[in-house]
Design a protein around this motif. Structure first.
Motif, PDB file in Angstrom:
ATOM      1  N   CYS A  39       0.856  -1.191   0.000  1.00  0.00           N
ATOM      2  CA  CYS A  39       0.000   0.000   0.000  1.00  0.00           C
ATOM      3  C   CYS A  39       0.887   1.233   0.000  1.00  0.00           C
ATOM      4  O   CYS A  39       2.110   1.138   0.123  1.00  0.00           O
ATOM      5  N   LEU A  40       0.279   2.392  -0.134  1.00  0.00           N
ATOM      6  CA  LEU A  40       1.074   3.622  -0.212  1.00  0.00           C
ATOM      7  C   LEU A  40       0.897   4.512   1.014  1.00  0.00           C
ATOM      8  O   LEU A  40       1.694   5.419   1.243  1.00  0.00           O
ATOM      9  N   CYS A  41      -0.148   4.252   1.831  1.00  0.00           N
ATOM     10  CA  CYS A  41      -0.506   5.225   2.872  1.00  0.00           C
ATOM     11  C   CYS A  41       0.601   5.507   3.893  1.00  0.00           C
ATOM     12  O   CYS A  41       0.684   6.604   4.428  1.00  0.00           O
TER      13      CYS A  41
ATOM     14  N   CYS B 250      -4.067   5.929   0.301  1.00  0.00           N
ATOM     15  CA  CYS B 250      -3.536   4.658  -0.167  1.00  0.00           C
ATOM     16  C   CYS B 250      -3.215   4.651  -1.657  1.00  0.00           C
ATOM     17  O   CYS B 250      -2.796   3.619  -2.186  1.00  0.00           O
TER      18      CYS B 250
ATOM     19  N   SER C 164      -3.476  -3.764  -0.078  1.00  0.00           N
ATOM     20  CA  SER C 164      -4.486  -3.337   0.901  1.00  0.00           C
ATOM     21  C   SER C 164      -5.076  -1.976   0.582  1.00  0.00           C
ATOM     22  O   SER C 164      -5.721  -1.371   1.425  1.00  0.00           O
TER      23      SER C 164
HETATM   24 ZN    ZN Z   1      -3.197   2.051   2.677  1.00  0.00          ZN
END
Ligand code: ZN
Ligand code: PBG
Length: 326
Positions: free
Chosen positions: A122-124, A132, A167
């Motif tokens: 994910c990126l968050c 995200c 995710s």
């Molecule tokens: Zn995320």
């Protein structure tokens, strides 16, 4: 006085021996996954106030923790990274020298096939805005996000991840990741898909732990509405078609009905994630001596298993493994 009762269910409850003999649900550490937080730029483990008992580790200090888990029979780990620097594009999520990539390489060289390393994809945790995916004009753009997520998954596979776990709840993320992995030759890297991930207030402690709070708005535009169960089945169906190897329902305890329906509708292994808020609620109540921690944890884990989960992702994995062996 005796009554002509033929059927007396209490006969099967009259001793521990008979209760064990007829118990229907088995819980075993081999079905647990322990989530771990790895932070860049720290030299010793750091407590997470919102999740007492859980810590952020420097990559080099994770080996002891993992040895401890292995001794208890827990050998699958879900890894989350906390980078030093964040930017708009979350570039540390897919950097060769990112904190997760370094950790995966290090752990694979120490433990090889003895451990199953699952990288949260994910990126968050890596974006300055905390969302995200890719953000433009205050919106999370789906298809631009897919490119970044696919890049992240490939770099995690290159670093040694056995599984990636998308995710972000972007449409088509499993397909994009499967194609990118295959194109890069990672046919054997599995996908544990966060398929039915609900927009839950129970993620609060995790966002403190992973430093991943959205800086504006919320995640309701991509995570699921908790009123919907048919929609959860649709999400799982899409992920199965797109190439998921394992599907997940998250959170766990308030979503037992979803776990049961997913289990009945699909033939893939089903994972359930007992999330940070579920952990912290039990922790807080037991610290206040309102409930018995061990008893409550085992009851919740058995319930999640009974509902149909094959795999349980839980911050209590080590404790539960210890308690089950007592
Ligand atoms: Zn995320
Ligand atoms: C985000 C992500 C979240 C969790 C894992 N990955 C939730 C979120 O911030 O929306 C939650 C895990 C937990 O609460 O234990 N990609």
């Amino acid at each position: 006085m005796s009554f002509a009762l033929r059927t007396r269910p209490r006969r099967l409850r009259s001793s521990a021996a008979i209760r064990e003999l007829v118990s229907e649900t088995l819980l075993h550490p081999k079905h647990f996954v322990l989530p771990l937080f790895v932070e860049e730029g720290i030299s010793s483990p750091k407590a997470i106030p919102e999740m007492p008992g859980v810590e952020r580790y420097p990559p080099e200090k994770l080996t002891n923790k993992i040895e401890n888990s292995l001794a208890l029979g827990v050998r699958a780990f879900l890894l989350f990274g906390v980078p030093l620097a964040k930017d708009e594009l979350g570039s540390q999520a897919y950097s060769k020298s990112g904190v997760i990539q370094k950790t995966l390489t290090l752990l694979k060289s120490s433990f090889g096939k003895d451990v199953l390393l699952i990288a949260d994809t994910c990126l968050c945790e890596y974006t300055s805005h905390g969302h995200c995916g890719y953000v433009q004009d205050g919106k999370v753009l789906n298809d631009r996000s897919l490119e970044l997520l696919a890049k992240t998954a490939v770099s995690q596979a290159e670093a040694g991840a056995d599984f990636v776990a998308p995710s972000a709840m972007m449409d088509g993320q499993v397909k994009a990741i499967r194609e990118a992995l295959d194109q890069a030759g990672f046919f054997d890297t599995g996908i544990l898909a966060y398929s039915a991930k609900f927009a839950s207030s129970l993620y609060g402690p995790f966002r403190a732990a992973a430093d991943s709070r959205p800086q504006f708005g919320d995640r309701k535009g991509y995570q699921m509405d908790y009123r919907n169960v048919r929609e959860a089945l649709k999400e799982v169906e899409l992920d199965v078609k797109e190439g998921a190897d394992i599907v997940m329902v998250k959170p766990a305890l308030p979503y037992l009905d979803v776990i049961t329906k997913v289990r009945e509708s699909f033939n893939l292994p089903v994972a359930a994630y007992q999330v940070s808020g579920e952990y912290s609620m039990i922790k807080a109540a037991s610290k206040a001596e309102m409930i018995d921690e061990k008893a409550v944890v085992l009851e919740t884990l058995y319930s999640i298993k009974r509902a149909g989960a094959d795999i349980i992702i839980t911050y209590y994995a080590e404790d539960a493994a210890r308690w089950l062996s007592e």
